[in-house]
Design a protein around this motif. Structure first.
Motif, PDB file in Angstrom:
ATOM      1  N   ASN A  37       0.765  -1.125  -0.029  1.00  0.00           N
ATOM      2  CA  ASN A  37       0.094   0.082  -0.208  1.00  0.00           C
ATOM      3  C   ASN A  37       0.753   1.351   0.135  1.00  0.00           C
ATOM      4  OD1 ASN A  37      -2.570  -1.361  -0.138  1.00  0.00           O
ATOM      5  ND2 ASN A  37      -2.209  -1.840   1.885  1.00  0.00           N
ATOM      6  N   ASP A  38       2.267   1.237   0.170  1.00  0.00           N
ATOM      7  CA  ASP A  38       3.006   2.497  -0.194  1.00  0.00           C
ATOM      8  C   ASP A  38       2.975   2.910  -1.487  1.00  0.00           C
ATOM      9  OD1 ASP A  38       4.006   2.484   2.570  1.00  0.00           O
ATOM     10  OD2 ASP A  38       5.713   1.748   2.042  1.00  0.00           O
ATOM     11  N   LEU A  39       3.248   4.129  -1.962  1.00  0.00           N
ATOM     12  CA  LEU A  39       3.138   4.635  -2.975  1.00  0.00           C
ATOM     13  C   LEU A  39       4.574   4.823  -3.629  1.00  0.00           C
ATOM     14  CD1 LEU A  39       0.502   7.692  -2.707  1.00  0.00           C
ATOM     15  CD2 LEU A  39       0.196   5.494  -4.123  1.00  0.00           C
ATOM     16  N   ILE A  40       4.881   4.499  -4.883  1.00  0.00           N
ATOM     17  CA  ILE A  40       6.304   4.922  -5.381  1.00  0.00           C
ATOM     18  C   ILE A  40       5.862   5.958  -6.423  1.00  0.00           C
ATOM     19  CG2 ILE A  40       7.944   3.709  -6.971  1.00  0.00           C
ATOM     20  CD1 ILE A  40       7.305   1.059  -5.375  1.00  0.00           C
ATOM     21  N   TYR A  41       6.819   6.622  -6.584  1.00  0.00           N
ATOM     22  CA  TYR A  41       6.646   7.609  -7.867  1.00  0.00           C
ATOM     23  C   TYR A  41       7.846   7.348  -8.748  1.00  0.00           C
ATOM     24  CZ  TYR A  41       3.470   9.964  -4.598  1.00  0.00           C
ATOM     25  OH  TYR A  41       2.256  10.129  -3.904  1.00  0.00           O
ATOM     26  N   ILE A  42       7.539   7.487  -9.849  1.00  0.00           N
ATOM     27  CA  ILE A  42       8.566   7.265 -11.040  1.00  0.00           C
ATOM     28  C   ILE A  42       8.330   8.585 -11.986  1.00  0.00           C
ATOM     29  CG2 ILE A  42       9.141   5.948 -12.987  1.00  0.00           C
ATOM     30  CD1 ILE A  42       8.021   3.626 -11.608  1.00  0.00           C
ATOM     31  N   LEU A  43       9.555   9.415 -12.361  1.00  0.00           N
ATOM     32  CA  LEU A  43       9.700  10.398 -13.060  1.00  0.00           C
ATOM     33  C   LEU A  43      10.256   9.850 -14.494  1.00  0.00           C
ATOM     34  CD1 LEU A  43       9.493  13.363 -13.790  1.00  0.00           C
ATOM     35  CD2 LEU A  43      11.722  13.624 -12.605  1.00  0.00           C
ATOM     36  N   THR A  44       9.570  10.300 -15.458  1.00  0.00           N
ATOM     37  CA  THR A  44      10.471   9.726 -16.811  1.00  0.00           C
ATOM     38  C   THR A  44      10.742  11.368 -17.553  1.00  0.00           C
ATOM     39  OG1 THR A  44       8.315  10.191 -17.922  1.00  0.00           O
ATOM     40  CG2 THR A  44       8.629   8.086 -17.011  1.00  0.00           C
ATOM     41  N   ASP A  45      11.177  11.156 -18.743  1.00  0.00           N
ATOM     42  CA  ASP A  45      11.367  12.507 -19.222  1.00  0.00           C
ATOM     43  C   ASP A  45      10.270  13.232 -19.608  1.00  0.00           C
ATOM     44  OD1 ASP A  45      10.703  10.692 -21.260  1.00  0.00           O
ATOM     45  OD2 ASP A  45      12.241  11.577 -22.619  1.00  0.00           O
ATOM     46  N   LYS A  46       9.096  12.640 -19.679  1.00  0.00           N
ATOM     47  CA  LYS A  46       7.885  13.534 -19.850  1.00  0.00           C
ATOM     48  C   LYS A  46       7.039  13.739 -18.725  1.00  0.00           C
ATOM     49  CE  LYS A  46       8.229  11.480 -24.298  1.00  0.00           C
ATOM     50  NZ  LYS A  46       7.888  11.280 -25.493  1.00  0.00           N
ATOM     51  N   LYS A  47       6.880  12.960 -17.622  1.00  0.00           N
ATOM     52  CA  LYS A  47       6.106  13.270 -16.581  1.00  0.00           C
ATOM     53  C   LYS A  47       6.164  12.204 -15.661  1.00  0.00           C
ATOM     54  CE  LYS A  47       1.557  11.136 -16.800  1.00  0.00           C
ATOM     55  NZ  LYS A  47       0.238  10.781 -17.213  1.00  0.00           N
ATOM     56  N   TRP A  48       5.428  12.515 -14.375  1.00  0.00           N
ATOM     57  CA  TRP A  48       5.620  11.708 -13.040  1.00  0.00           C
ATOM     58  C   TRP A  48       4.337  10.561 -13.315  1.00  0.00           C
ATOM     59  CZ3 TRP A  48       8.800  11.655  -9.053  1.00  0.00           C
ATOM     60  CH2 TRP A  48       9.491  12.746  -8.723  1.00  0.00           C
ATOM     61  N   TYR A  49       4.845   9.422 -12.788  1.00  0.00           N
ATOM     62  CA  TYR A  49       3.747   8.353 -12.498  1.00  0.00           C
ATOM     63  C   TYR A  49       3.685   7.857 -11.066  1.00  0.00           C
ATOM     64  CZ  TYR A  49       4.083   7.920 -17.541  1.00  0.00           C
ATOM     65  OH  TYR A  49       3.940   8.259 -19.074  1.00  0.00           O
ATOM     66  N   SER A  50       2.551   7.478 -10.739  1.00  0.00           N
ATOM     67  CA  SER A  50       2.625   6.904  -9.235  1.00  0.00           C
ATOM     68  C   SER A  50       2.293   5.820  -9.123  1.00  0.00           C
ATOM     69  CB  SER A  50       1.672   7.803  -8.293  1.00  0.00           C
ATOM     70  OG  SER A  50       0.327   7.856  -8.857  1.00  0.00           O
ATOM     71  N   TYR A  51       2.603   4.624  -8.393  1.00  0.00           N
ATOM     72  CA  TYR A  51       2.088   3.319  -8.215  1.00  0.00           C
ATOM     73  C   TYR A  51       1.716   2.789  -6.744  1.00  0.00           C
ATOM     74  CZ  TYR A  51       3.737   3.048 -13.107  1.00  0.00           C
ATOM     75  OH  TYR A  51       3.687   3.136 -14.588  1.00  0.00           O
ATOM     76  N   THR A  52       1.037   2.232  -6.471  1.00  0.00           N
ATOM     77  CA  THR A  52       0.768   1.555  -5.483  1.00  0.00           C
ATOM     78  C   THR A  52       1.350   0.138  -5.080  1.00  0.00           C
ATOM     79  OG1 THR A  52      -1.289   2.769  -4.969  1.00  0.00           O
ATOM     80  CG2 THR A  52      -1.130   0.991  -3.635  1.00  0.00           C
ATOM     81  N   VAL A  53       2.098  -0.065  -4.158  1.00  0.00           N
ATOM     82  CA  VAL A  53       2.784  -1.388  -3.883  1.00  0.00           C
ATOM     83  C   VAL A  53       1.440  -2.393  -3.494  1.00  0.00           C
ATOM     84  CG1 VAL A  53       4.300  -3.009  -2.658  1.00  0.00           C
ATOM     85  CG2 VAL A  53       4.961  -0.467  -3.312  1.00  0.00           C
ATOM     86  N   THR A  54       1.223  -3.421  -4.354  1.00  0.00           N
ATOM     87  CA  THR A  54       0.369  -4.465  -3.980  1.00  0.00           C
ATOM     88  C   THR A  54       0.854  -5.689  -3.681  1.00  0.00           C
ATOM     89  OG1 THR A  54       0.296  -5.267  -6.381  1.00  0.00           O
ATOM     90  CG2 THR A  54      -1.347  -3.382  -5.680  1.00  0.00           C
TER      91      THR A  54
END
Length: 71
Positions: A37-54
């Motif tokens: 349930n923690d959030l992980i954020y990934i930054l690419t060269d275009k935008k941020w993405y967020s994912y939830t650890v399942t």
């Protein structure tokens, strides 16, 4: 910097995504403290993405099936 595993999904795409980096401060060292349930954020060269650890699973180097494409 982290790198994308060739052949795996890119951020925002459906499927398994492989991202790898050294387990050092400011890279992936803090992943040892991650929880479901923690959030992980990934930054690419275009935008941020967020994912939830399942799920948290430890795999060995020979378990390459975990990077196979998924639906």
């Amino acid at each position: 910097f982290a790198n994308h595993g060739m052949g795996s999904a890119y951020p925002g795409q459906i499927g398994n995504m492989v991202i790898f980096a050294h387990a050092r401060p400011n890279l992936f060292l803090d992943l040892q403290n991650i929880s479901e349930n923690d959030l992980i954020y990934i930054l690419t060269d275009k935008k941020w993405y967020s994912y939830t650890v399942t799920e948290i699973t430890q795999v060995t180097p020979d378990q390459v099936e975990v990077i196979a494409p998924t639906d």
